[in-house]
Design a protein around this motif. Sequence first.
Motif, PDB file in Angstrom:
ATOM      1  N   ARG A 152      22.425  53.540  19.189  1.00  0.00           N
ATOM      2  CA  ARG A 152      21.007  53.582  18.789  1.00  0.00           C
ATOM      3  C   ARG A 152      20.447  55.007  18.902  1.00  0.00           C
ATOM      4  N   GLN A 153      20.726  55.666  20.007  1.00  0.00           N
ATOM      5  CA  GLN A 153      20.212  57.025  20.219  1.00  0.00           C
ATOM      6  C   GLN A 153      20.832  58.011  19.228  1.00  0.00           C
ATOM      7  N   THR A 154      22.109  57.835  18.959  1.00  0.00           N
ATOM      8  CA  THR A 154      22.784  58.768  18.061  1.00  0.00           C
ATOM      9  C   THR A 154      22.341  58.585  16.620  1.00  0.00           C
ATOM     10  N   VAL A 155      22.171  57.342  16.180  1.00  0.00           N
ATOM     11  CA  VAL A 155      21.714  57.131  14.809  1.00  0.00           C
ATOM     12  C   VAL A 155      20.279  57.646  14.652  1.00  0.00           C
ATOM     13  N   ALA A 156      19.466  57.524  15.681  1.00  0.00           N
ATOM     14  CA  ALA A 156      18.106  58.071  15.620  1.00  0.00           C
ATOM     15  C   ALA A 156      18.149  59.600  15.514  1.00  0.00           C
ATOM     16  N   LYS A 157      19.046  60.217  16.265  1.00  0.00           N
ATOM     17  CA  LYS A 157      19.199  61.673  16.196  1.00  0.00           C
ATOM     18  C   LYS A 157      19.676  62.083  14.806  1.00  0.00           C
ATOM     19  N   TRP A 158      20.640  61.331  14.262  1.00  0.00           N
ATOM     20  CA  TRP A 158      21.124  61.602  12.907  1.00  0.00           C
ATOM     21  C   TRP A 158      19.965  61.545  11.911  1.00  0.00           C
ATOM     22  N   GLU A 159      19.154  60.492  12.017  1.00  0.00           N
ATOM     23  CA  GLU A 159      18.050  60.336  11.079  1.00  0.00           C
ATOM     24  C   GLU A 159      17.043  61.471  11.193  1.00  0.00           C
ATOM     25  N   SER A 160      16.903  62.037  12.377  1.00  0.00           N
ATOM     26  CA  SER A 160      15.963  63.157  12.532  1.00  0.00           C
ATOM     27  C   SER A 160      16.515  64.445  11.927  1.00  0.00           C
ATOM     28  N   GLN A 161      17.820  64.505  11.702  1.00  0.00           N
ATOM     29  CA  GLN A 161      18.436  65.729  11.179  1.00  0.00           C
ATOM     30  C   GLN A 161      18.988  65.590   9.767  1.00  0.00           C
ATOM     31  N   MET A 162      19.050  64.365   9.263  1.00  0.00           N
ATOM     32  CA  MET A 162      19.656  64.158   7.947  1.00  0.00           C
ATOM     33  C   MET A 162      18.826  64.802   6.842  1.00  0.00           C
ATOM     34  N   ARG A 163      19.470  65.020   5.722  1.00  0.00           N
ATOM     35  CA  ARG A 163      18.793  65.571   4.547  1.00  0.00           C
ATOM     36  C   ARG A 163      18.297  64.397   3.711  1.00  0.00           C
ATOM     37  N   VAL A 164      16.991  64.198   3.689  1.00  0.00           N
ATOM     38  CA  VAL A 164      16.418  63.009   3.049  1.00  0.00           C
ATOM     39  C   VAL A 164      16.485  63.062   1.524  1.00  0.00           C
ATOM     40  N   ASP A 165      16.897  64.180   0.958  1.00  0.00           N
ATOM     41  CA  ASP A 165      17.040  64.272  -0.494  1.00  0.00           C
ATOM     42  C   ASP A 165      18.513  64.268  -0.918  1.00  0.00           C
ATOM     43  N   ASP A 166      19.401  64.018   0.012  1.00  0.00           N
ATOM     44  CA  ASP A 166      20.837  64.026  -0.255  1.00  0.00           C
ATOM     45  C   ASP A 166      21.358  62.588  -0.273  1.00  0.00           C
ATOM     46  N   TYR A 167      21.828  62.127  -1.429  1.00  0.00           N
ATOM     47  CA  TYR A 167      22.264  60.733  -1.537  1.00  0.00           C
ATOM     48  C   TYR A 167      23.418  60.417  -0.596  1.00  0.00           C
ATOM     49  N   ARG A 168      24.240  61.402  -0.266  1.00  0.00           N
ATOM     50  CA  ARG A 168      25.337  61.154   0.678  1.00  0.00           C
ATOM     51  C   ARG A 168      24.804  60.891   2.078  1.00  0.00           C
ATOM     52  N   ASP A 169      23.830  61.688   2.518  1.00  0.00           N
ATOM     53  CA  ASP A 169      23.231  61.451   3.832  1.00  0.00           C
ATOM     54  C   ASP A 169      22.523  60.098   3.876  1.00  0.00           C
ATOM     55  N   LEU A 170      21.839  59.757   2.797  1.00  0.00           N
ATOM     56  CA  LEU A 170      21.152  58.468   2.730  1.00  0.00           C
ATOM     57  C   LEU A 170      22.165  57.322   2.797  1.00  0.00           C
ATOM     58  N   TYR A 171      23.259  57.466   2.062  1.00  0.00           N
ATOM     59  CA  TYR A 171      24.306  56.445   2.085  1.00  0.00           C
ATOM     60  C   TYR A 171      24.925  56.338   3.474  1.00  0.00           C
ATOM     61  N   ASN A 172      25.236  57.461   4.088  1.00  0.00           N
ATOM     62  CA  ASN A 172      25.816  57.437   5.438  1.00  0.00           C
ATOM     63  C   ASN A 172      24.867  56.784   6.435  1.00  0.00           C
ATOM     64  N   THR A 173      23.584  57.037   6.292  1.00  0.00           N
ATOM     65  CA  THR A 173      22.603  56.416   7.181  1.00  0.00           C
ATOM     66  C   THR A 173      22.607  54.904   6.998  1.00  0.00           C
ATOM     67  N   ALA A 174      22.693  54.453   5.752  1.00  0.00           N
ATOM     68  CA  ALA A 174      22.799  53.013   5.493  1.00  0.00           C
ATOM     69  C   ALA A 174      24.032  52.441   6.182  1.00  0.00           C
ATOM     70  N   CYS A 175      25.131  53.155   6.085  1.00  0.00           N
ATOM     71  CA  CYS A 175      26.371  52.687   6.722  1.00  0.00           C
ATOM     72  C   CYS A 175      26.216  52.631   8.238  1.00  0.00           C
ATOM     73  N   TYR A 176      25.611  53.647   8.827  1.00  0.00           N
ATOM     74  CA  TYR A 176      25.424  53.650  10.283  1.00  0.00           C
ATOM     75  C   TYR A 176      24.566  52.472  10.726  1.00  0.00           C
ATOM     76  N   ARG A 177      23.473  52.232   9.997  1.00  0.00           N
ATOM     77  CA  ARG A 177      22.592  51.125  10.360  1.00  0.00           C
ATOM     78  C   ARG A 177      23.293  49.780  10.157  1.00  0.00           C
ATOM     79  N   ALA A 178      24.115  49.664   9.117  1.00  0.00           N
ATOM     80  CA  ALA A 178      24.856  48.428   8.887  1.00  0.00           C
ATOM     81  C   ALA A 178      25.903  48.217   9.986  1.00  0.00           C
ATOM     82  N   LEU A 179      26.574  49.272  10.389  1.00  0.00           N
ATOM     83  CA  LEU A 179      27.539  49.161  11.493  1.00  0.00           C
ATOM     84  C   LEU A 179      26.849  48.723  12.778  1.00  0.00           C
ATOM     85  N   PHE A 180      25.676  49.278  13.001  1.00  0.00           N
ATOM     86  CA  PHE A 180      24.918  48.916  14.197  1.00  0.00           C
ATOM     87  C   PHE A 180      24.515  47.447  14.138  1.00  0.00           C
TER      88      PHE A 180
END
Length: 158
Positions: free
Chosen positions: A57-85
């Motif tokens: 939970r803490q790491t995915v929150a940190k990722w979300e604070s640093q991810m590039r919100v205009d990058d479809y790869r970062d958005l996709y990876n975030t979806a994957c992290y949340r789905a894994l969680f």
Amino acid sequence: MYKCDLAEHLFQLDRGAEATAIVEDVLRGADSSNLNRTLFPTLMSHYANSKDADGFRQTVAKWESQMRVDDYRDLYNTACYRALFAAMLKSSEAPDSVRVADEEANRAMDWLSKAVRAGYYRIEHMDQDHDLDVLRERPDFQTLMTEIRRRLTENKLP
């Protein structure tokens, strides 16, 4: 970056506990904004395998604070992290785990929809990506996949 490099090597040597301690130290420190982005998938995998929901939970929150919100790869990876969680929580016996897992799955779908709107159309990858397994039976996931297939067939991608 020395600490991050060391952590990366420790993960590769299957010394996840030592690596995690280093990464957590970096995350708490002032230089956490410089955390090597390539460590996030490894760290998420470590927390998933060790069933460490708080660490995840803490790491995915940190990722979300640093991810590039205009990058479809970062958005996709975030979806994957949340789905894994969400999947990790569904398999947990903790109180409220099903409710929280559903909330995480909703977040995963939000990120996945954003990734598609930003240009992520790798349908063959999405079909096989086990990170998304917890979402597959959801009507909104099925609708999204159908819409992507339709756009690909009609060649109507933005």
